[in-house]
Design a protein around this motif. Structure first.
Motif, mmCIF file in Angstrom:
data_model
loop_
_atom_site.group_PDB
_atom_site.id
_atom_site.type_symbol
_atom_site.label_atom_id
_atom_site.label_comp_id
_atom_site.label_asym_id
_atom_site.label_seq_id
_atom_site.Cartn_x
_atom_site.Cartn_y
_atom_site.Cartn_z
ATOM 1 N N TRP A 159 0.774 -1.288 -0.015
ATOM 2 C CA TRP A 159 0.202 -0.064 0.022
ATOM 3 C C TRP A 159 0.678 1.052 -0.028
ATOM 4 C CZ3 TRP A 159 1.812 2.761 4.185
ATOM 5 C CH2 TRP A 159 2.207 1.621 5.188
ATOM 6 N N TRP A 160 2.209 1.098 0.038
ATOM 7 C CA TRP A 160 3.106 2.321 0.006
ATOM 8 C C TRP A 160 2.669 3.666 -0.739
ATOM 9 C CZ3 TRP A 160 7.115 3.428 3.496
ATOM 10 C CH2 TRP A 160 7.874 4.657 3.222
ATOM 11 N N HIS A 161 2.804 3.109 -1.973
ATOM 12 C CA HIS A 161 2.232 4.223 -2.828
ATOM 13 C C HIS A 161 0.897 4.746 -3.055
ATOM 14 C CE1 HIS A 161 6.282 4.464 -4.242
ATOM 15 N NE2 HIS A 161 6.556 3.171 -4.352
ATOM 16 N N SER A 162 -0.075 4.146 -2.215
ATOM 17 C CA SER A 162 -1.332 4.588 -2.333
ATOM 18 C C SER A 162 -1.903 5.358 -1.222
ATOM 19 C CB SER A 162 -2.403 3.363 -2.447
ATOM 20 O OG SER A 162 -2.259 2.435 -1.359
ATOM 21 N N ILE A 163 -0.797 5.498 -0.096
ATOM 22 C CA ILE A 163 -1.410 6.470 0.936
ATOM 23 C C ILE A 163 -0.327 7.571 1.285
ATOM 24 C CG2 ILE A 163 -2.059 6.288 3.270
ATOM 25 C CD1 ILE A 163 -2.855 3.321 2.932
ATOM 26 N N PRO A 164 -0.733 8.672 0.856
ATOM 27 C CA PRO A 164 0.437 9.866 1.266
ATOM 28 C C PRO A 164 0.271 10.340 2.667
ATOM 29 C CG PRO A 164 -1.666 10.696 0.271
ATOM 30 C CD PRO A 164 -1.840 9.282 0.345
ATOM 31 N N ILE A 165 1.658 10.521 3.169
ATOM 32 C CA ILE A 165 1.788 11.016 4.577
ATOM 33 C C ILE A 165 0.898 12.049 5.196
ATOM 34 C CG2 ILE A 165 3.337 11.920 6.288
ATOM 35 C CD1 ILE A 165 5.630 10.408 4.794
ATOM 36 N N LYS A 166 0.727 13.205 4.236
ATOM 37 C CA LYS A 166 0.146 14.392 4.825
ATOM 38 C C LYS A 166 0.464 14.942 5.957
ATOM 39 C CE LYS A 166 -4.327 12.680 4.559
ATOM 40 N NZ LYS A 166 -5.761 12.815 4.586
ATOM 41 N N TYR A 167 0.298 16.139 5.959
ATOM 42 C CA TYR A 167 0.567 16.885 7.237
ATOM 43 C C TYR A 167 1.977 17.399 7.717
ATOM 44 C CZ TYR A 167 -4.169 14.678 8.083
ATOM 45 O OH TYR A 167 -5.429 14.488 7.386
ATOM 46 N N LEU A 168 3.028 16.614 7.021
ATOM 47 C CA LEU A 168 4.272 16.771 7.557
ATOM 48 C C LEU A 168 5.226 16.331 6.310
ATOM 49 C CD1 LEU A 168 5.957 16.743 10.280
ATOM 50 C CD2 LEU A 168 5.823 14.213 10.201
ATOM 51 N N ASP A 169 6.508 17.240 6.457
ATOM 52 C CA ASP A 169 7.490 16.665 5.714
ATOM 53 C C ASP A 169 8.533 15.715 6.610
ATOM 54 O OD1 ASP A 169 9.718 16.124 4.268
ATOM 55 O OD2 ASP A 169 10.317 18.480 3.889
ATOM 56 N N PRO A 170 8.434 14.588 6.283
ATOM 57 C CA PRO A 170 9.414 13.891 7.454
ATOM 58 C C PRO A 170 11.078 13.958 7.478
ATOM 59 C CG PRO A 170 8.794 12.405 5.942
ATOM 60 C CD PRO A 170 7.902 13.661 5.282
ATOM 61 N N MET A 171 11.307 14.655 6.312
ATOM 62 C CA MET A 171 12.762 15.024 6.164
ATOM 63 C C MET A 171 13.025 16.376 6.719
ATOM 64 S SD MET A 171 14.353 12.179 5.081
ATOM 65 C CE MET A 171 13.861 10.775 4.533
ATOM 66 N N ASN A 172 12.031 17.046 7.385
ATOM 67 C CA ASN A 172 12.304 18.489 7.359
ATOM 68 C C ASN A 172 11.268 18.925 8.424
ATOM 69 O OD1 ASN A 172 13.670 20.930 7.785
ATOM 70 N ND2 ASN A 172 12.628 21.703 5.887
ATOM 71 N N TYR A 173 11.162 19.164 9.704
ATOM 72 C CA TYR A 173 10.099 19.305 10.376
ATOM 73 C C TYR A 173 10.532 19.899 12.091
ATOM 74 C CZ TYR A 173 11.053 14.685 12.588
ATOM 75 O OH TYR A 173 11.847 13.673 12.988
#
Length: 242
Positions: free
Chosen positions: A56-70
């Motif tokens: 399901w990796w490519h079917s569900i966007p993270i949303k709300y956050l850039d996990p590389m820069n927060y």
């Protein structure tokens, strides 16, 4: 130069803001946008080989956050907003990204964010940490209870429950033996309790109830005595109820 870095940071944050809010885009467009952004994520071949991306990796966007820069405030806001049926899948993706960003350079940091995982989605992340960083030792200068022993037991017992559930009793016993040898003596009472409880769950699958509790009895009695000495009535009751 400083202005250029600030501009780059702003543009990246703005791109993730578009991903988070949608701004009129379809769900598929959000998925495609994140897939493009993921191409800039760092690589860690050892980790990526051990922890496969789910179907399901490519079917569900993270949303709300850039996990590389927060920031810490942004991470808190993410946890507040991240609800619904896909909550843990997004959490898995965030933790996966943070592992890639860390790439094994800070074991204490990895333990800190993997310690949140208490559901099956995090099983391969827990397995990777315990399989590769069991012998690492560290102590937080800001938190007396934050050390490698408590973290390893916290993360390891999550994996142990899954191993026992899946019937992989041999591997579960190996992990338990390692945790006892390397971490048990330096762990706080609660983490010792969670390890003994995980051990009990395994023993009840592989031994009779009488034999299981004969093995556990010395650990339980020793910890009851320690709880009595500390006048910790709650911990003493937990041990007596085990």
């Amino acid at each position: 130069m400083r202005y250029s870095r600030l501009l780059d940071s702003f543009l990246l944050s703005f791109t993730w803001l578009l991903l988070a809010t949608g701004c009129g885009e379809s769900y598929q467009e959000l998925v495609e946008r994140e897939a493009e952004l993921q191409k800039s994520w760092p690589s860690w071949l050892e980790f990526e080989a051990a922890v496969a991306k789910p179907q399901w990796w490519h079917s569900i966007p993270i949303k709300y956050l850039d996990p590389m820069n927060y920031t810490s405030e942004e991470m808190k806001a993410y946890h507040d907003k991240n609800t619904g049926i896909d909550k843990y899948k997004r959490d898995f993706k965030v933790l996966f990204a943070r592992m890639l960003k860390n790439r094994g350079n800070d074991v204490q940091e990895m333990a800190g964010f993997l310690g949140r995982g208490t559901v099956d989605e995090f099983y391969p992340l827990n397995a990777f940490y315990i399989s590769n960083y069991m012998h690492e030792t560290w102590q937080s200068e800001y938190c007396g209870q934050c050390n490698d022993a408590n973290a390893a037991i916290n993360i390891g017992t999550q994996w142990l429950h899954r191993l026992t559930k899946d019937g992989d009793y041999t591997r579960a016993k190996q992990v338990i033996d390692q945790l006892f040898e390397l971490k048990y003596d330096r762990a706080i009472p609660y983490q010792r309790y969670t390890l003994i409880r995980a051990y009990r769950n395994l023993l009840l699958k592989t031994h009779s109830r009488e034999d299981a509790y004969a093995i556990l009895k010395p650990y339980i009695f020793d910890n009851i005595k320690l709880a009595e000495q500390a006048n910790d009535q709650k911990m003493m009751q937990w041990w007596m109820d085990l």
